[in-house]
Design a protein around this motif. Sequence first.
Motif, mmCIF file in Angstrom:
data_model
loop_
_atom_site.group_PDB
_atom_site.id
_atom_site.type_symbol
_atom_site.label_atom_id
_atom_site.label_comp_id
_atom_site.label_asym_id
_atom_site.label_seq_id
_atom_site.Cartn_x
_atom_site.Cartn_y
_atom_site.Cartn_z
ATOM 1 N N ASP A 182 51.387 19.682 18.074
ATOM 2 C CA ASP A 182 51.871 19.586 16.702
ATOM 3 C C ASP A 182 53.073 18.662 16.576
ATOM 4 O OD1 ASP A 182 51.036 23.014 16.028
ATOM 5 O OD2 ASP A 182 49.937 21.213 15.549
ATOM 6 N N GLY A 183 53.186 17.681 17.451
ATOM 7 C CA GLY A 183 54.247 16.710 17.319
ATOM 8 C C GLY A 183 53.935 15.717 16.212
ATOM 9 N N PRO A 184 54.905 14.887 15.836
ATOM 10 C CA PRO A 184 54.656 13.877 14.803
ATOM 11 C C PRO A 184 53.526 12.940 15.219
ATOM 12 C CG PRO A 184 57.007 14.084 15.275
ATOM 13 C CD PRO A 184 56.293 14.865 16.329
ATOM 14 N N VAL A 185 52.772 12.470 14.234
ATOM 15 C CA VAL A 185 51.722 11.502 14.502
ATOM 16 C C VAL A 185 52.376 10.185 14.923
ATOM 17 C CG1 VAL A 185 49.830 10.169 13.495
ATOM 18 C CG2 VAL A 185 50.136 12.581 12.870
ATOM 19 N N ALA A 186 51.895 9.611 16.011
ATOM 20 C CA ALA A 186 52.477 8.368 16.514
ATOM 21 C C ALA A 186 52.342 7.256 15.479
ATOM 22 C CB ALA A 186 51.784 7.959 17.817
ATOM 23 N N ALA A 187 53.355 6.398 15.427
ATOM 24 C CA ALA A 187 53.348 5.278 14.479
ATOM 25 C C ALA A 187 52.131 4.393 14.728
ATOM 26 C CB ALA A 187 54.629 4.475 14.617
ATOM 27 N N ARG A 188 51.518 3.920 13.634
ATOM 28 C CA ARG A 188 50.326 3.091 13.739
ATOM 29 C C ARG A 188 50.494 1.843 12.891
ATOM 30 N NH1 ARG A 188 46.259 8.187 12.702
ATOM 31 N NH2 ARG A 188 47.594 8.351 10.866
ATOM 32 N N GLU A 189 49.762 0.806 13.277
ATOM 33 C CA GLU A 189 49.721 -0.392 12.450
ATOM 34 C C GLU A 189 49.055 -0.057 11.120
ATOM 35 O OE1 GLU A 189 51.063 -3.254 13.184
ATOM 36 O OE2 GLU A 189 51.652 -2.738 15.247
ATOM 37 N N GLU A 190 49.343 -0.875 10.099
ATOM 38 C CA GLU A 190 48.812 -0.596 8.763
ATOM 39 C C GLU A 190 47.290 -0.516 8.768
ATOM 40 O OE1 GLU A 190 48.923 -2.331 4.179
ATOM 41 O OE2 GLU A 190 50.183 -3.225 5.736
ATOM 42 N N ALA A 191 46.650 -1.412 9.493
ATOM 43 C CA ALA A 191 45.190 -1.406 9.544
ATOM 44 C C ALA A 191 44.677 -0.115 10.185
ATOM 45 C CB ALA A 191 44.680 -2.617 10.313
ATOM 46 N N GLN A 192 45.357 0.338 11.237
ATOM 47 C CA GLN A 192 44.971 1.592 11.880
ATOM 48 C C GLN A 192 45.170 2.777 10.936
ATOM 49 O OE1 GLN A 192 47.677 1.094 15.281
ATOM 50 N NE2 GLN A 192 45.884 1.139 16.632
ATOM 51 N N GLU A 193 46.279 2.742 10.193
ATOM 52 C CA GLU A 193 46.573 3.806 9.247
ATOM 53 C C GLU A 193 45.503 3.882 8.163
ATOM 54 O OE1 GLU A 193 48.407 7.060 7.838
ATOM 55 O OE2 GLU A 193 49.055 5.970 9.626
#
Length: 327
Positions: A25-36
């Motif tokens: 339940d940790g924060p979702v890892a940062a993703r590139e805009e396209a991945q998001e």
Amino acid sequence: MKYLKTIAAMSLLALCLPAAPALADGPVAAREEAQEQASFAADRETILAMAGDYRVRFDMQESTPWRASYEPLDRKISGGYESVRVIEDTGSRIVLQHLLVVDAGGEPMVIKHWRQDWEYEPARILTYDGPNRWIWSDVPERMRAGRWSQTVFQVDDSPRYAGWGQWETTNGVRRWRSNWTQRPLARRDAVRHPVYDLYASINRHQLTPDGWIHWQDNTKMDLVDGEQQPVVQEYVLNTYTRFADYDVGAADAYWAATQAYWQAVRAAWAAAFDRNGGIAIEEEAETGTVISGELLQMGSDIEAGTLAQSDAIARAVALITANTSAP
């Protein structure tokens, strides 16, 4: 010297051991805009895939007692037919309405069933806070990105429980898992006047090749002097298998006749949540809220043509207003 050698050995062992798994339940890892964007689209596709027509199997099993004097109930399996319809989709908010279709003496009867609202990256959710009370709870800011909340409503559109979690693919299976949530007793338990008062639960939704499953991991809790104590563990597996060989048309006819009424009912509940900063309403074992029976009956009367929709809406708003207060 012996102590130093021991420390050195322990350090070497630590280097050889596999790294501890990341917290689920940790924060979702940062993703590139396209991945998001791709992830958001996949989440939406998964939620929308739960709509359809189904044969449903309800499998309930109390297992481990946490109180020595408690004898777990025997396993109970039941089933039915359920049509799930998308009644709202704004992009970041999807609402699914369940309609149960049963045989009533050779004629189909539709029972407005539960509702699930999905919201992307919510700031707060309406959570169960104990008997007759629901409160607004903030979703931790660091846990919002990339996650969806699911809020479940009872048959009369009053609140039941809410949680948040991330849709993800694990071992080839698409799934969503909630945080820990509190829930009021289901009717199957409430009518027995059991020793427990509420559930502490984790909910999972997973797609299957021919439908989806809703898995509930429930710890049934007793309130003793304001403190929660575990009584027994329960596992519930609701399996939705795509199937349309029942009177699906009855479900759609009911909804076509009553959807404007139920939209007004939802709006009246939402106004009460905002007006009261949450909600308090009396519940009873047989029906859920004390106004549930009348709200449902008015829906049936509208479909039958014996009650004007405008009169039903006015009565529903008055009932909700009169019977709700601040939690």
